[in-house]
Design an enzyme around this catalytic site. Sequence first.
Site, mmCIF file in Angstrom:
data_model
loop_
_atom_site.group_PDB
_atom_site.id
_atom_site.type_symbol
_atom_site.label_atom_id
_atom_site.label_comp_id
_atom_site.label_asym_id
_atom_site.label_seq_id
_atom_site.Cartn_x
_atom_site.Cartn_y
_atom_site.Cartn_z
ATOM 1 C CG HIS A 516 100.854 34.954 -11.689
ATOM 2 N ND1 HIS A 516 100.177 33.915 -12.263
ATOM 3 C CD2 HIS A 516 100.115 35.327 -10.610
ATOM 4 C CE1 HIS A 516 99.062 33.670 -11.566
ATOM 5 N NE2 HIS A 516 99.016 34.511 -10.575
ATOM 6 C CG ASN A 517 104.075 41.289 -12.665
ATOM 7 O OD1 ASN A 517 102.986 40.884 -12.273
ATOM 8 N ND2 ASN A 517 104.177 42.220 -13.558
#
Lengths: 589, 236
Positions: A516-517
């Site tokens: 989840h960048n």
Amino acid sequence: MVQVLKSTDAVIVGLGWTGAIMARELSRAGLKVIALERGPDRDAAESFALPQIRDELRYSVRQELMQDPKVETVTLRHRLDDEARPVRRFGSFLPGDGVGGMGTHWNGNTFRFLPSDHRLRSHLTERYGAARIPDDMTIQDWDVTYEDLEPHYSRFEALCGVSGKAGNIAGKIQPGGNPFEGPRSGEYPNRPLTPSHANELFRHAATEIGLHPFPAPASNASAPYVNPEGASLGACQYCGHCDRFGCEANAKATPMSTLVPALRQTAGFSKVTNAYVTRVLYDAKGKRATGVRYVDLRSGETYDQPADIVVLSAWVFGNTRLMLMSGIGEPYDPRSGKGVVGKNYCYQIQPTVQLFLKDEELNPFMGAGGLGMVVDDFNGDNFDHAKLGFFGGGYISLNSTNGRPISFRPTPPGTPAWGTKWKQETAQWYRRTASVLCEGTNYASRTNALDLDPTYRDMLGQPLLRMTYNFTPNDRAMADFLLGKAAEIGRAMNATVVAPQPRKGDFNVVSYQSSHNTGGTIMGRTPSDSVVNRYLQSWDAHNVFVLGSSVFPQNAGYNPTAAAAATTYWCADALVKKYLKDPAPLVSQ
Amino acid sequence: MLDRRGFMVSGGAFALAQTDAAAAADSGTNIKHDGAEASKNTAADPLYALTPGEAEFLTAVVDAFIPADDLSPSGSECGVVVFIDRQLAGAYGAGARLYQEGPFQPGNGQSQFGPQSPLAPLQFIQLGIAELDAWSMANSNVPVRQLAKPELNTLLQNLEAGKIALPRIDARAFFSALLQLTMEGFFSDPIYGGNRDKASWRMIGYPGLPATYAKAIKQYRGRRYQAEPKSIADFL
């Protein structure tokens, strides 16, 4: 020799979730659309067939569906004065590759962000005063509200056939759903997945201590489903092979299962695979892009694809790197705080509490990607931060995702990693363990950023993207707080052993944490605070649109896919209804 | 050479393949397993990447990691050395999906970046074996494969704890690679040569695949789900 191709209306870089949604919307509007995907094409029936698709070593450990770091990777340093080192093998996050991108191997968690997540700085200022926000916390408003995005969240949920239970329909709180969520226009398309035994134990315990558990919204169809694009999804089989795998039952919503069938029928759409885009061709004087340059990774030939509209949908690292390599927008300088491209890179902190329950049989191998029970009581600003030394939070959940044994076989603290004792403990606990996960926010920090690495190069000799990243004191305080709450739930579940695993030391890129960048090409109100405006249109090239979580100014305590998709529908709406009629900046500077 | 070891196979409810272990399980009695026979079986598997000496080193190490006992046969008896040899002989061993561009900065003490060695996994394991053998010769006059069990366990504990330094290789990264490959071989699908007779899956109660639990997830809530484990090969 560069071969110049025939011009097209729109070129899309990357054919994952956001690229596929945009391709569908633009081609539906009558545009000629070419999508460039640097990975291979895959036929689900061929590539995800039983029994081979259930191969943990091949898909999970050796990462067959992921980006190949030999072609391109990123580098990491923890502090501005450090020398960065390349991520030689992906670990903490797993970029996608090929048609479908990360949407092929995601789990299917489909959360909407909280209304306050979409206007974070305003919200915290109103509630706690501007002075409480630390100087180095460079958070900002999305400049798109939850209300703006609601129809688009709904549209994505319908596309995916999300299984879930609404908690708030038009302001009315619904029993069994999430009471903290923003008002929804309707119920989920499918009823929730069948909870596992561990899910039920968590629900019972959380309720008992006064929290508000609800079934995680999951793009794993709980029943056969036909989406508005006419694509059919099968019913989930709870096989425990979502993340890192393709779905042979076609129950997990992916770009391939939900959109590609419709795209195949669309006359104006075509795709080119194994096409690695190296530049947006940029006319700085005209403040517009003229197309993109790519290399066919099979032949080595270079092509220029002229286009009237350029859409970047290549995930966080790809989008940011293309902007930097193409010279669009001012690169961010963490020392002066000037510039914007590469600013506000955020990741996520996910501390866990491992539980061991000696009298329970949990059958951990039965699971689905999004099969979870969640509490949102400590997410975002759902709880009072006035007396706490941090902002943010996260959801706390018990997910029955998989029990694949190369990677999943926790043992209680103090157990050796090998030998007789290790075997005994592994055999005793494998079927009797579960994790309580905290999906922590990550609020932007002045020094966490992306730029071009001065040393390391990709397969074609171009600079890799460099991450400068570490957890901040706010992150650590937030994570410790969540961990305490998660442990409380674990104790209420009467676990024999409650083992919190606090986050210590520098960020590491080795052990899997989250893909989840976010950030790098963030949206905002002015060119001095953002790369794109509220319609995800570049301030510096009005015909360049940037999609995905790279536009999030900070990361929320949720899985970001639905928010990335909702903002894509929002952008497509503006593109089709406004931009096509008058190709110009949609927000005046 | 492997030691002769006795082990008991538990879990008589499973219908095992026709092996000595199966006979023992079916009759519900404990038998003395002939380690020499298992060794012969292993020798029948050709080595693709490793030398016989390297395979003996690995046999000693994987059997320390996974000793034979009443839960399962030893690591090597389960084919873990065969698995490692095949992995190292293939794409993984050659450095597939591994970024190998320089410059290289020694990784010692910087584990949060992952291994930073210029070597592909096959060369990395081979160099590690040579260096640890040299260390063992210097300290106890025998190579690793000839150490008595307690001495081998101590050596591996010291390696794991970072108490052994090797001249050209990150000793802890080498230990991690040995342990990781061993666990992959023990727990992966048997099609790769390890996890013979699904010994590890039986040990923990993993039913293998493919798996359709749409009904079972509710039916078996709080109850143990038992099934003869199935490998990919069982469906071909």
